[in-house]
Design an enzyme around this catalytic site. Structure first.
Site, PDB file in Angstrom:
ATOM      1  CE1 TYR A  98       1.054   0.069   4.341  1.00  0.00           C
ATOM      2  CE2 TYR A  98      -1.260  -0.901   5.027  1.00  0.00           C
ATOM      3  CZ  TYR A  98       0.184  -0.536   5.196  1.00  0.00           C
ATOM      4  OH  TYR A  98       0.074  -0.468   6.188  1.00  0.00           O
ATOM      5  CD  GLU A  99      -0.096   5.518   1.541  1.00  0.00           C
ATOM      6  OE1 GLU A  99       0.090   6.026   0.489  1.00  0.00           O
ATOM      7  OE2 GLU A  99      -1.518   5.445   2.143  1.00  0.00           O
ATOM      8  N   GLY A 100       1.517   2.971  -2.413  1.00  0.00           N
ATOM      9  CA  GLY A 100       2.325   2.967  -4.021  1.00  0.00           C
ATOM     10  C   GLY A 100       2.494   1.890  -3.211  1.00  0.00           C
TER      11      GLY A 100
END
Ligand SMILES: Cc1cc2nc3c(=O)[nH]c(=O)nc-3n(C[C@H](O)[C@H](O)[C@H](O)COP(=O)(O)OP(=O)(O)OC[C@H]3O[C@@H](n4cnc5c(N)ncnc54)[C@H](O)[C@@H]3O)c2cc1C
Length: 598
Positions: free
Chosen positions: A442-444
């Site tokens: 997550y978060e890219g």
């Protein structure tokens, strides 16, 4: 059952002996009075909160998970989470680094960074509830209207309300340009939002009285793609200007994901059904405003894996000293026992030292970035603010991807130290492996981080910021180049610094002809850059430790630091040679494979 002891000594070493953070803080009027004693006292208390309040809920929270009441759409977090959060709020922990204008304590970000490392070691799933509020706070602080700031910031600062970030939709995660959630303007200046978000961490829970969702959506006339995205603040409950709660807003949890780890954190499918929100920042410029939250979250995710690496290491070390199995290859070590403790075996030591070197290297980088954040926000000199922001932007994808990948390597290694017992829930080690896994996604995803690093942050500005980091390395090489004792730490980073410069030019040149070359190189390139950065901090830590030893200090802490630095440069850093070879092999072996992938 695992245990956790806050690594206060190591934090103090990095902060006060290596980076001398108070020298920087003294130059910022807001932090001029924050001395080493103050920082140490806060972190000591913070460590108690982490180890005594959050840590005991880690295994039970994992086993119980969150529950959704489908009729009320309310989510209940695992037993004890709500009470622990109340203690967090009561202790003023939410306000630590927030602006005094909104009730915050105005302490440096770097203090919060260390506090959060300990919370993440103690209980990543619980920590995500208050953790997301920080990003929401930052985005509203930077881009909110006066009315939004007046309503939301005091509540986020006190911790009475929490925040969430609502980006992802079923058909779009990485490519936010595809998102479909709609925002229709209403006569009173607010917006009515309709759509479906998925995977929203802390999207619904019972810890706080209200949740401020920061939602990306499209206005009716928005251009297609990422240039047509706007940001909205959408509260779970409507609220009057003075914060008094009103009726439920049209945003609710439609389902909870069943997932591999972080079971104690709710991962919510959020339905927006005419939810009323207010615009944050400019129309169609929502991604830029959301990036404030995303950047804070990316640093936060690196910190999650740092915390897990540390706690996994502590437990594996204790186990390796206690568990007896086989004799040492070089002769019996524990004559009074039927077998030697497994810590005598070279490969067990390698696993332990891998986690230790990655934890301590990650801590140095994390604290360095915490100070950069403080300088970017609070330094009186505009140029220092700009330079710090630029350096932080360069290092953010490295914090996010390198530390989380290292967390994967380390938590797995620490689980392996336990043999079969590591695989059994009772010991707590498999939870660290599972909990860490999401940090790489997550978060890219870490692939996206590597494209951001190589494509945007390095090739995008012709390597200008990378050169600035290179100058830090060069200054250390210059300072210590003739010190024989430092040779084993300085020579590798001097060589790698030159190699990275050459490699970057080569990849940039190939990328001009074929952009897939950048995509093929990026992930390995980020690891090489990560080692250059870690190598720099390990050399600086070795430098301080060697000076102490030379001055007659017999504290074993310093000897341990030198030995760990030696391990890092001998066993971990050299993977850069293989990575540079795979980078140079280019994109052909990936892209000319249609038959193989048919
Ligand atoms: C537990 C959990 C919590 C989450 N919390 C939140 C949250 O709070 N808020 C929120 O908005 N989202 C959240 N997410 C969503 C998360 O950020 C996304 O899952 C992530 O960004 C990836 O998007 P995706 O799953 O759609 O994968 P996709 O975008 O479909 O990607 C699939 C694969 O393709 C790769 N890929 C895609 N594009 C490229 C490219 N250009 N080049 C190379 N590779 C590429 C990706 O790296 C990945 O390996 C959460 C997810 C989970 C599982």
């Amino acid at each position: 059952m695992p245990t956790y002891s806050p690594p206060l000594r190591d934090m103090q070493f990095v902060m006060h002996e290596v980076l001398k953070v108070t020298d920087d803080l003294k130059l910022m009027p807001q932090h001029v009075d924050t001395d080493a004693d103050t920082i140490n006292a806060i972190l000591e208390e913070g460590g108690k909160f982490a180890s005594e309040v959050a840590f005991p809920l880690n295994i039970s929270g994992d086993a119980e998970g969150c529950t959704l009441d489908k009729t009320t759409h309310e989510v209940t977090a695992p037993k004890g989470f709500k009470q622990a959060y109340a203690q967090y709020v009561q202790g003023g922990w939410a306000a630590l680094s927030c602006d005094p204008a909104y009730g915050g304590q105005g302490l440096p970000f770097v203090v919060n960074q260390c506090f959060y490392e300990m919370l993440n070691s103690a209980n990543q799933a619980w920590t995500m509830y208050p953790g997301l509020s920080h990003g929401a706070y930052e985005a509203l602080h930077a881009h909110g209207t006066d009315a939004q700031k007046a309503l939301y910031l005091p509540k986020l600062t006190s911790g009475e309300w929490t925040g969430s970030m609502c980006l992802t939709e079923p058909h779009c995660g990485t490519d936010l340009g595809l998102l479909r959630t709609k925002a229709e303007p209403l006569a009173d200046g607010t917006y009515s939002l309709t759509g479906n978000k998925i995977f929203i961490s802390a999207g619904e829970h019972d810890l706080a009285a209200n949740i401020v969702h920061l939602v990306l959506a499209r206005l009716p006339d928005a251009p297609v793609g990422s240039k047509g995205i706007s940001l909205f603040a959408v509260p779970k409950f409507h609220a009057a200007a003075d914060g008094t709660l009103g009726a439920r807003n049209g945003i609710y949890c439609g389902g909870l994901e069943h997932k591999m780890g972080i079971h104690g954190n709710s991962t919510a499918q959020m339905v927006l059904d005419g939810a009323i929100g207010t615009l944050v920042g400019q129309p169609n410029k929502g991604l830029a405003a959301m990036f404030v939250m995303m950047n804070a979250a990316r640093l936060g995710v690196g910190n999650q894996s740092l915390g897990l690496t540390e706690v996994a290491y502590q437990n594996a070390l204790a186990y390796a000293k206690d568990r007896i199995q086989m004799r040492s290859l070089s002769g019996t070590k524990a004559k009074d026992k039927p077998a030697d403790p497994i810590i005598v075996h070279p490969d067990v030591r390698k696993m332990l030292l891998t986690a230790k070197a990655y934890a301590e290297g990650g801590r140095a980088l994390g604290i360095f970035c915490g100070v950069l954040l403080d300088k970017e926000h609070s330094h009186p000199d505009e140029k220092v603010r700009a330079d710090s922001g630029e350096m932080l932007a360069l290092l953010t994808p490295i914090v996010k991807a390198f530390i989380t990948d290292n967390g994967h390597i380390s938590t797995n290694a620490c689980m392996q130290v336990f043999g079969g017992h590591g695989f059994i829930k009772e010991w707590g080690m498999e939870q660290y492996v599972r909990d860490n896994r999401i940090n790489m996604i997550y978060e890219g995803t870490n692939t996206i981080q590597s494209l951001d690093l190589l494509g945007r942050k390095i090739l995008g500005n012709n390597g200008a910021t990378l050169k600035k980091f290179g100058r830090l390395v060069a200054a250390l090489v210059e300072e210590e180049g003739v010190n024989e004792k430092m040779g084993e730490f300085i020579t590798p980073i001097a060589i790698l610094g030159d190699q990275v410069t050459k490699l970057t030019t080569e990849v940039g040149f190939k990328g001009f002809q074929n952009a897939d070359e950048v995509g093929a190189a990026a992930v390995d390139y980020l690891r090489v850059a990560g080692h250059l950065v870690f190598g720099y901090f390990w050399a600086r830590m070795a430098q301080v430790a060697l000076r102490e030893i030379a001055a007659g200090n017999t504290d074993q802490f310093y000897l341990a630091k030198v030995q760990t630095a030696r391990f890092y440069f001998a066993k971990l850093f050299p993977e850069t040679a293989t990575l540079m070879r795979t980078i140079r092999s280019g994109s052909k072996a990936l892209m000319d494979t249609d038959a193989a992938l048919a």
